[in-house]
Write a protein that holds these residues in place. Sequence first.
Motif, mmCIF file in Angstrom:
data_model
loop_
_atom_site.group_PDB
_atom_site.id
_atom_site.type_symbol
_atom_site.label_atom_id
_atom_site.label_comp_id
_atom_site.label_asym_id
_atom_site.label_seq_id
_atom_site.Cartn_x
_atom_site.Cartn_y
_atom_site.Cartn_z
ATOM 1 N N THR A 160 7.033 14.545 6.966
ATOM 2 C CA THR A 160 5.766 13.804 6.907
ATOM 3 C C THR A 160 4.535 14.704 6.863
ATOM 4 N N HIS A 161 4.705 15.978 7.160
ATOM 5 C CA HIS A 161 3.607 16.947 7.294
ATOM 6 C C HIS A 161 2.720 16.647 8.496
ATOM 7 N N ARG A 162 3.140 15.743 9.356
ATOM 8 C CA ARG A 162 2.393 15.489 10.589
ATOM 9 C C ARG A 162 2.381 16.779 11.389
ATOM 10 N N SER A 163 1.179 17.231 11.760
ATOM 11 C CA SER A 163 1.042 18.554 12.360
ATOM 12 C C SER A 163 -0.011 18.574 13.452
ATOM 13 N N VAL A 164 0.210 19.473 14.408
ATOM 14 C CA VAL A 164 -0.740 19.709 15.484
ATOM 15 C C VAL A 164 -0.807 21.223 15.714
ATOM 16 N N GLN A 165 -2.002 21.712 16.003
ATOM 17 C CA GLN A 165 -2.178 23.131 16.315
ATOM 18 C C GLN A 165 -2.603 23.265 17.766
ATOM 19 N N LEU A 166 -1.947 24.170 18.484
ATOM 20 C CA LEU A 166 -2.280 24.472 19.870
ATOM 21 C C LEU A 166 -2.792 25.902 19.942
ATOM 22 N N LYS A 167 -3.783 26.130 20.806
ATOM 23 C CA LYS A 167 -4.324 27.476 20.985
ATOM 24 C C LYS A 167 -4.419 27.800 22.464
ATOM 25 N N ALA A 168 -4.254 29.087 22.768
ATOM 26 C CA ALA A 168 -4.423 29.577 24.134
ATOM 27 C C ALA A 168 -4.871 31.032 24.073
ATOM 28 N N SER A 169 -5.445 31.492 25.170
ATOM 29 C CA SER A 169 -5.939 32.870 25.227
ATOM 30 C C SER A 169 -5.115 33.730 26.179
ATOM 31 N N SER A 170 -3.983 33.202 26.636
ATOM 32 C CA SER A 170 -3.132 33.952 27.555
ATOM 33 C C SER A 170 -1.684 33.531 27.349
#
Length: 161
Positions: A78-88
């Motif tokens: 489906t190309h359903r996507s989520v991006q997660l970010k962190a600095s540690s």
Amino acid sequence: MAATLPADLVAMMARGVSVIVGSRDARLRPSVMRGVGSRVEDGGRDVTVYLSRPQSRQVIQDLAATGHIAVVFSEPSTHRSVQLKASSVQMRNAGPEDAPVLAAYLASMEREVQKVGFGPPMTRAMLAHTLDEVVAVRFTPEQAFEQTPGPRAGAPLGSGA
């Protein structure tokens, strides 16, 4: 502060979908590689992605040097996507306790990739690794973004404790 993720996205991520892991060096040069597994726990507040050391040397080096991580979880059909970010991040060598997680991820990805017309041999080749060469990278998402193609791509998904 941990990102708050909708339950349906957490369920998609936890099921085992495509995982792309990115970082950057001190000069802001990006590095990126496909993960060979993932584990999502505590409602998405505890995420571990697995990288093959031989394939991911630059990403692993950048994660160790900067701690900055960006991970995209994407459902191939489906190309359903989520991006997660962190600095540690916390990194460790994968061990026998990770083998069932990696096996479940491979099985899920075989099913996911079959939905778009490719058989298990391709998925096995794409995610090939030996346990002794895998690095587990654990983080708590600080930011989350909608990444499904369309008008909301890039929109923040909210934050909370």
